[in-house]
Design an enzyme around this catalytic site. Structure first.
Site, PDB file in Angstrom:
ATOM      1  N   LYS A  54       0.702  -1.492  -0.033  1.00 52.35           N
ATOM      2  CA  LYS A  54       0.064   0.087  -0.032  1.00 52.35           C
ATOM      3  C   LYS A  54       0.918   0.570   0.087  1.00 52.35           C
ATOM      4  CE  LYS A  54      -1.350   2.577   3.947  1.00 52.35           C
ATOM      5  NZ  LYS A  54      -1.352   2.863   5.321  1.00 52.35           N
ATOM      6  N   GLU A  96       2.918   0.289  12.767  1.00 53.57           N
ATOM      7  CA  GLU A  96       1.685  -0.913  11.669  1.00 53.57           C
ATOM      8  C   GLU A  96       2.039  -2.160  12.089  1.00 53.57           C
ATOM      9  OE1 GLU A  96      -1.232   0.703   9.260  1.00 53.57           O
ATOM     10  OE2 GLU A  96      -0.218   1.496  10.019  1.00 53.57           O
ATOM     11  N   HIS A 135      -3.875   6.835  15.434  1.00 53.02           N
ATOM     12  CA  HIS A 135      -4.293   5.892  14.092  1.00 53.02           C
ATOM     13  C   HIS A 135      -5.665   6.064  13.022  1.00 53.02           C
ATOM     14  CE1 HIS A 135       0.360   4.070  12.389  1.00 53.02           C
ATOM     15  NE2 HIS A 135      -0.057   5.513  13.137  1.00 53.02           N
TER      16      HIS A 135
END
EC number: 2.5.1.19
Length: 431
Positions: A26, A314, A343
């Site tokens: 991504k 992440e 987030h």
């Protein structure tokens, strides 16, 4: 897009043995799309992309570029980007929950000669963006609003210059500015003024990809980046597999004592998720590079661990799941991740709530989590519309029969195929 019915997470009573192919990154896909758009907008020509991820986040980026007037042609993972920045009247960019759209596209929109409105999902309105908007104002770009929804009123060009920004909430503030900096008349110098920068390897990825597009970037001074003005070279981009998405599958090998092979693992990658290999090895896992594949063989047991995830925040939900499933009584400390409170959801609060809901012991600290492994019980695992939280619930479900993820559809943000790939992996037939 989101599942209505809870998803019974597959339980693995025996070690998982599978080969998995994950789609493109991504982070790389959305950076290549922006760089290709900037090259086209400068009149340099079209660019092609192979291996692009197709997910909600990347589709939102494609739609954002199209809203700006650019062309993105192709189906599946093969794309061509061309055209110029010519937005229509009342142009409106939907950011969804995509931080890359929220933070990469406004500097690009500043090059337009028309107003462009940005909005997104309700949860996105809580995501940090004000420092980036203030930076654009400091560069002379008219911006209305301090958060979603906001409007960028471009004048057809941006003078550029030097801007100071506190990017301690998100490294994407820096990446978003750097990506468009070469298209500013005088280039751009970005100075980070805040506390320690999170996810710094993602900025390194941005710098590397800018250089691959022919941009002159000086990052020799810590917390300062200088982008000289100039043309971006149209080119062919080949996107690597998404190593962050691969981490959940590698975690499956660890928690079940099995073996998982990821195909197409790059020999040398700037993706920060490659650092997961060091973490897995501390858990007595065996890591092997075999041709173009990465294979992880999990241990029979592993104890809690201490890890600083500042550069790879992440990975936190998957790593937290590993910690919750460690040998009972062992303690794990996850640090350097205070920024995760901003987030897709407050990931620290979400992880502590869900682990504790299943009978675990997870406490928040000022910059992370302390998890004491205890036997977990069946129950519901909330995803909070967060793809990483949904994946973490799937990991827990491998070792705890009867876990149900309330919204596995949240994984469509970066990996729409996740439920199928996961089920096939558990059955040993993924490939």
């Amino acid at each position: 897009m989101s599942s209505i019915e809870p998803w019974p997470a597959p339980f693995a009573p025996t070690p998982v043995h599978a080969t998995v192919t994950v789609p493109g990154s991504k982070s790389q896909t959305n950076r290549t799309l922006v760089l290709a758009a900037l090259a086209a907008a400068q009149g340099q020509g079209s660019s092609t992309i192979t291996g692009a991820l197709r997910s909600r986040d990347t589709d939102l980026m494609i739609e954002a570029l199209q809203t700006l007037g650019l062309r993105v042609d192709g189906t599946g993972s093969e794309l061509t980007v061309s055209g110029r920045i010519r937005p229509g009247p009342e142009a409106r960019v939907d950011c969804g929950l995509a931080g890359t759209v929220l933070r990469f596209v406004p500097p690009l929109a500043a090059l337009s000669a028309a107003p462009i409105t940005f909005d997104g999902d309700e949860q996105a309105r809580a995501r940090p963006i004000a420092p980036l908007l203030d930076a654009l104002r400091g560069l002379g770009v008219p911006v209305d609003g301090a958060g979603l929804p906001f409007r960028v009123q471009g004048t057809g060009s941006v003078a550029g210059g030097t801007v100071a920004i506190d990017a301690s909430a998100s490294s994407q503030f820096v990446s978003g500015l750097l990506l468009s900096g070469a298209s500013f008349t005088d280039g751009l110098t970005v100075q980070h003024t805040g506390s320690e920068l999170p996810s710094a390897p993602h900025i390194a990825m941005t710098v590397q990809m800018l250089r691959q597009a022919g941009v002159d970037v000086d990052d020799s001074i810590p917390n300062r980046w200088l982008v000289r003005p100039g043309a971006l070279r149209p080119r062919h981009w080949d996107v690597e597999p998404d190593l962050t998405n691969a981490v959940a599958f590698l975690a499956a090998a660890v928690v079940t004592g099995g073996t998982v092979t990821i195909t197409g693992w790059p020999a040398d990658s700037v993706q920060p998720a490659k650092n997961i290999l060091d973490i897995l090895q501390t858990l007595n896992s065996t890591v092997r590079h075999i041709d173009s594949c990465l294979q992880v063989q999990g241990p029979q047991t592993y104890r809690g661990f201490d890890v600083d995830l500042r550069d790879v925040g992440e990975l936190t939900p998957s790593v937290a799941a590993l910690a919750a499933l460690a040998s009972p009584g062992s303690v794990s400390r996850l640090a350097g991740i205070a920024h995760l409170r901003g987030h897709e959801t407050d990931r620290l609060a979400a992880l502590s709530t869900e682990i504790n809901r299943l009978g675990g012991n997870c406490e928040q600290t000022s910059d992370g989590l302390v998890i004491t492994a205890t036997p977990l019980r069946p129950g519901s695992w909330r995803a909070y519309a967060d793809h990483r939280m949904a994946m973490a619930g799937a990991i827990v479900g491998l070792r705890v029969a009867g876990v149900e993820v309330d919204d596995i559809g949240a994984t469509s943000k970066t990996l729409p195929e996740f439920p199928q790939l996961w089920t096939e992996m558990v059955e040993g037939s993924s490939g």
